[in-house]
Design an enzyme around this catalytic site. Structure first.
Site, PDB file in Angstrom:
ATOM      1  N   HIS A 110      33.320 -68.013  40.958  1.00  0.00           N
ATOM      2  CA  HIS A 110      34.655 -67.388  41.010  1.00  0.00           C
ATOM      3  C   HIS A 110      35.394 -67.614  39.707  1.00  0.00           C
ATOM      4  CE1 HIS A 110      35.445 -71.594  41.985  1.00  0.00           C
ATOM      5  NE2 HIS A 110      36.661 -71.397  41.502  1.00  0.00           N
ATOM      6  N   HIS A 152      37.079 -70.487  34.721  1.00  0.00           N
ATOM      7  CA  HIS A 152      35.852 -71.268  34.581  1.00  0.00           C
ATOM      8  C   HIS A 152      34.826 -70.606  33.668  1.00  0.00           C
ATOM      9  CE1 HIS A 152      37.156 -73.789  37.873  1.00  0.00           C
ATOM     10  NE2 HIS A 152      37.082 -72.838  38.780  1.00  0.00           N
ATOM     11  N   ASP A 159      47.293 -69.472  40.744  1.00  0.00           N
ATOM     12  CA  ASP A 159      45.983 -68.805  40.928  1.00  0.00           C
ATOM     13  C   ASP A 159      46.036 -67.533  41.777  1.00  0.00           C
ATOM     14  OD1 ASP A 159      45.372 -71.107  39.574  1.00  0.00           O
ATOM     15  OD2 ASP A 159      43.924 -71.879  41.010  1.00  0.00           O
ATOM     16  N   LYS A 173      43.120 -73.418  33.636  1.00  0.00           N
ATOM     17  CA  LYS A 173      42.538 -74.698  34.039  1.00  0.00           C
ATOM     18  C   LYS A 173      41.124 -74.474  34.554  1.00  0.00           C
ATOM     19  CE  LYS A 173      44.575 -74.190  38.586  1.00  0.00           C
ATOM     20  NZ  LYS A 173      43.295 -74.066  39.306  1.00  0.00           N
ATOM     21  N   ASP A 233      42.885 -70.028  37.340  1.00  0.00           N
ATOM     22  CA  ASP A 233      41.599 -70.715  37.411  1.00  0.00           C
ATOM     23  C   ASP A 233      40.688 -69.975  36.431  1.00  0.00           C
ATOM     24  OD1 ASP A 233      40.515 -72.925  38.865  1.00  0.00           O
ATOM     25  OD2 ASP A 233      39.318 -71.570  40.112  1.00  0.00           O
ATOM     26  N   CYS A 277      44.497 -75.732  45.255  1.00  0.00           N
ATOM     27  CA  CYS A 277      45.248 -75.755  43.995  1.00  0.00           C
ATOM     28  C   CYS A 277      46.756 -75.873  44.197  1.00  0.00           C
ATOM     29  CB  CYS A 277      44.855 -74.551  43.148  1.00  0.00           C
ATOM     30  SG  CYS A 277      43.127 -74.718  42.587  1.00  0.00           S
TER      31      CYS A 277
HETATM   32  C1  VGL Z   1      40.763 -73.033  43.999  1.00  0.00           C
HETATM   33  C2  VGL Z   1      38.762 -73.686  44.885  1.00  0.00           C
HETATM   34  C3  VGL Z   1      38.158 -73.600  43.653  1.00  0.00           C
HETATM   35  C4  VGL Z   1      42.206 -72.710  44.218  1.00  0.00           C
HETATM   36  C5  VGL Z   1      40.184 -72.955  42.757  1.00  0.00           C
HETATM   37  O1  VGL Z   1      42.789 -71.964  43.418  1.00  0.00           O
HETATM   38  O2  VGL Z   1      42.771 -73.216  45.221  1.00  0.00           O
HETATM   39  N1  VGL Z   1      40.051 -73.412  45.059  1.00  0.00           N
HETATM   40  N2  VGL Z   1      38.887 -73.235  42.598  1.00  0.00           N
HETATM   41 ZN    ZN Z   2      37.932 -72.851  40.761  1.00  0.00          ZN
END
Ligand code: VGL
Ligand code: ZN
Length: 205
Positions: free
Chosen positions: A81, A48, A8, A106, A46, A151
């Site tokens: 995010h 979404h 990420d 993901k 990440d 993550c």
């Molecule tokens: C993450 C919070 C929400 C991460 C991803 O990449 O650690 N943290 N989504």
């Molecule tokens: Zn996230």
């Protein structure tokens, strides 16, 4: 054979991003320098949908960083995010990408969050990363990126459970919460994981 998993490394988790991890940009030079030391480099993203239920904005009256129950799992509510297709969701332009063989996305199911690169938070669906690594003959997995206490931690934990020898590269990650990261490291050590520094791979450069 060893793989580097770059977790990420996306603008929304970097300074100026909507869920900026403190000093998140410190992982970039190390993530780049480490890549030539691995047979395989894989990244996660990440990714979404706008209606994802991990976003506080999708729950009336809720604020970011509150915790709720989401379909039977504890869920921290986050600022919006890494929305699919948005600038903040891309891989950082400063991350060298030539050697990244595959990107595993993901967090695409709006009903469940997905911290680990291997499974969603309920371990209901696999991303295919474990089978992919095994198919490439990987036995050792090294994890770096963001965020250390979410993550990166959950990816390392699942790597251990999948039977990989697992290393978290401490200086190539940064945490949202320092206390959370201390807990995460203790847990990984307990499970047989290794916490290392990038110098152990890079040598004295
Ligand atoms: C993450 C919070 C929400 C991460 C991803 O990449 O650690 N943290 N989504
Ligand atoms: Zn996230």
């Amino acid at each position: 054979m060893k793989a580097l998993l770059l977790i990420d490394i996306q603008p929304d988790f970097l300074p100026g991003g909507s869920l900026a991890v403190p000093e998140g940009d410190a992982v970039l030079p190390l993530a780049n320098a480490l890549q030539p030391h691995f047979e395989l480099v894989v990244a996660t993203q990440d990714w979404h949908p706008q209606n994802h239920k991990s976003f506080a904005a999708n729950h009336a009256g809720r604020q970011p960083f509150e915790q709720i129950d989401l379909n039977g799992l504890p869920q921290v509510l986050w600022p919006v995010h890494c929305v699919q297709g948005s600038a903040g969701a891309g891989l950082s332009a400063e991350l060298h990408s030539n050697r990244i063989e595959t990107i595993f996305r993901k967090g695409t199911d709006p009903e469940i969050d997905s911290y680990s690169g291997f499974y969603d938070n309920g371990h209901r669906k696999a991303t295919g990363l474990a089978d992919y690594l095994r198919g490439r003959g990987i036995r050792q997995v090294y994890v770096a990126g963001l965020a250390a206490d979410y993550c990166v931690y959950f990816t390392a934990k699942d790597a251990l459970q999948e039977g990989f020898e697992t290393f978290l590269i401490e200086d190539a990650t940064r945490a949202i919460s320092a206390e959370g990261f201390e807990q995460a490291k203790a847990d990984l050590r307990q499970l047989g994981g290794h916490i290392i520094q990038s110098a152990e791979l890079l040598g004295n450069q």
